[in-house]
Design an enzyme around this catalytic site. Sequence first.
Site, short mmCIF file in Angstrom:
data_model
loop_
_atom_site.label_atom_id
_atom_site.label_comp_id
_atom_site.label_asym_id
_atom_site.label_seq_id
_atom_site.Cartn_x
_atom_site.Cartn_y
_atom_site.Cartn_z
N HIS A 1 0.87 -1.17 0.00
CA HIS A 1 0.00 0.00 0.00
C HIS A 1 0.91 1.22 0.00
O HIS A 1 1.63 1.47 0.96
CB HIS A 1 -0.87 -0.04 1.26
N ASP B 1 -10.93 -4.53 -3.29
CA ASP B 1 -10.58 -3.86 -2.03
C ASP B 1 -11.76 -3.93 -1.07
O ASP B 1 -12.05 -2.98 -0.33
CB ASP B 1 -10.14 -2.42 -2.27
#
Lengths: 434, 316
Positions: A188, A314
């Site tokens: 991330h 996600d």
Amino acid sequence: MTTSPRPLLLADALLVDPAAGTETRGGLLIRDGIIADAGPQLTPSSIGPDVEVMACGGKVLAPGLVDMRCFVGEPGYEYRETIASATAAAAAGGVTTIVCQPATDPVIDDPAIVDFLLRRARDTGIVHVHPMAAITKKLAGREMTEFGLLQEAGAVAFTDGARSVTDALVMRRAMTYARDFDALIVHHTEDPALVGEGVMNEGEFASRLGLGGIPVEAETIMLERDIRLVKLTGARYHAASITCRDSLAIIARAKTEGLPVTAAVTINHLTLNENDIGSYRTFCKVTPPLRTEDDRLALADAVADGTIDVVVSDHDPQDVETKRLPFAEAYPGAVGVETMLPAALRLVHAGLVPLHALFRALSTAPAALLGLPGGSLAVGEPADLVLVDIDEPWVLNRDTLRSKCKNSPFDEARLTGRVAATFVAGRKVFSLSA
Amino acid sequence: MTQDPSSFVLKRRHLLGIEGLSPQEITGLLDLAEEFVTLNRQIEKKRTSLRGRTQINLFFESSTRTQSSFELAGKRLGADVMNMSVAQSSIKKGETLIDTALTLNAMHPDILIMRHAASGAVELLSKKVDCSVVNAGDGTHEHPTQALLDALTIRRNKGRIERLTVAICGDILHSRVARSNIILLNQMQARVRAIGPSTLLPAAAERLGVEVFRDMKEGLRDADIVMMLRLQRERMNGSFVPSVQEYFHYFGLDETKLRYAKPDALVMHPGPMNRGVEISTAVADGAQSLIREQVEMGVAVRMAVLEALARNLPNA
């Protein structure tokens, strides 16, 4: 998972095989959970009487989706999502493999937890479940986890979820060590210092709403750093969630240099932009934040041309208590595994992404990246399939979602394209009509 | 053995590293050490060749075996040996290394044995004193007497060093023992391998004269000697390797992994060992282990180094 006792012919479908890059009208024969044959020659009349036939009426039959970023609450957050509820939602969305994330309690940073999850998935899941394990112990960003033993236990990649490993030395050592095991680092890319108090994309709209902004540089600086560490260490690296045009240039340059770099975009960033936040809709609060329409269009182009390899849901189930709050205080995250395919078909209908390129990013590419079977209609592949009517219009009612949480940014959205049936290892795990 | 060991002279003032030693010098030291092995097994172990000489052991890093080995070596050769460990030294009171060197030099020692945590510190000190200096380990640079004792151990058990395949395993990055051994074994025409996770391998490791492996099964294939290295505790919990459990699983020498090497492969470790981290107890205490013999060879090799340097001292 049991396999269908009788062979099954899915007759008269549009066979979309992103691995081969073909779209063919024909049938597909499933025997013992495996794709036994496929092509125009397979019709109900050409097949033996022992074969069950399902008429597909020209609907698209494609490899089942492989969702590389799908949060499941086990262990520790079962009130948000269980393997049973997540896999039911996945099946309804045409997703035949989910990769669950390590931000659980306890964190997936120990081989015993990987083992636990795989057994829970075997006992309670209806689609394939593979865990990603943490890069650092307790996601604390300081000490690397047991990449070797975790991988042997069944972890398919390593990520600190929605956290960035900010210490470059920790990241360098983790990448160096990961390379020895050919482990995939999924990161991330968001510098928490630059995120600061920000809660949405930095710019005019944030200023008008009076909300703290997050500059794209929070992403691009971390991504640049990572690419240089990849060059230094040779580790396989996957940017977990790219959100802006500037990041695409970085990824494209890394690929031109031949670095082992891939990238994903979430369905949210591909189909929504910062304006969807409207009057403080917390269901549109995600991390990294939704960007501008210009960024969104660039991301769609990048999926079409392959700069972006993978599209993920996600999926992040959030309780009403964490969403029914002022925008700045609400938790980020949106459910998405069930709506990913219908939402993504918007790009096809808008002429932004060809159908086979979309399925490549939704199934073939993530399967290949993680070393998992599937993502192809080739003979001998597991019969993990989705049958979808890409032209059926419908309106999403979030209360019908199978996820335990209903925090969907697509609530009441008009969608075109709906999953008709999903097969995992030849077994029908979802059917719209049933 | 080309020359008479009893007349071998190390024609240099200091022994700062294996780097720069010729194969003849290495062989000369090993041959001389053989004589001391014999001597050390007798009841009468004393020589007088260093009588009147003063040897100072200056250890800025704590050490049990190396310091006692040097102390015994000096005493058996008749020298007056003084131990200075860091706890008692004025370094603790803020004196610089150079000032310490000058202070000691004023006491007219003949040989200074020095260990220091900083690479290059021993060489720095050697330039400031008038006596001979022996490096007993400087940082992650060199530990020449360890490499010599390892070579002696290998030669006595295998009859030669050349053309043997020696696998050095573990924390190569932080190991002065590995560096000295790599240089010596290359000088003596052995084939040297380095095995470890990439996080514990130095940059450009393959340029140091080793074949690099990241997997014990491949790296140990056909090895004659398996040399294990110590992994420091502070490096095994997530910084360089994730955990003791994982390190032992992939890089710890147990009986299964030892079987990848030649059936007559011999196992070495410079000590002190972490049993269950880099080596299993069964292997450490097993029939193929040379670990205790290495300690014995340590005293003999250090006697040889002291003797060969002393023969080159003025007024010898």
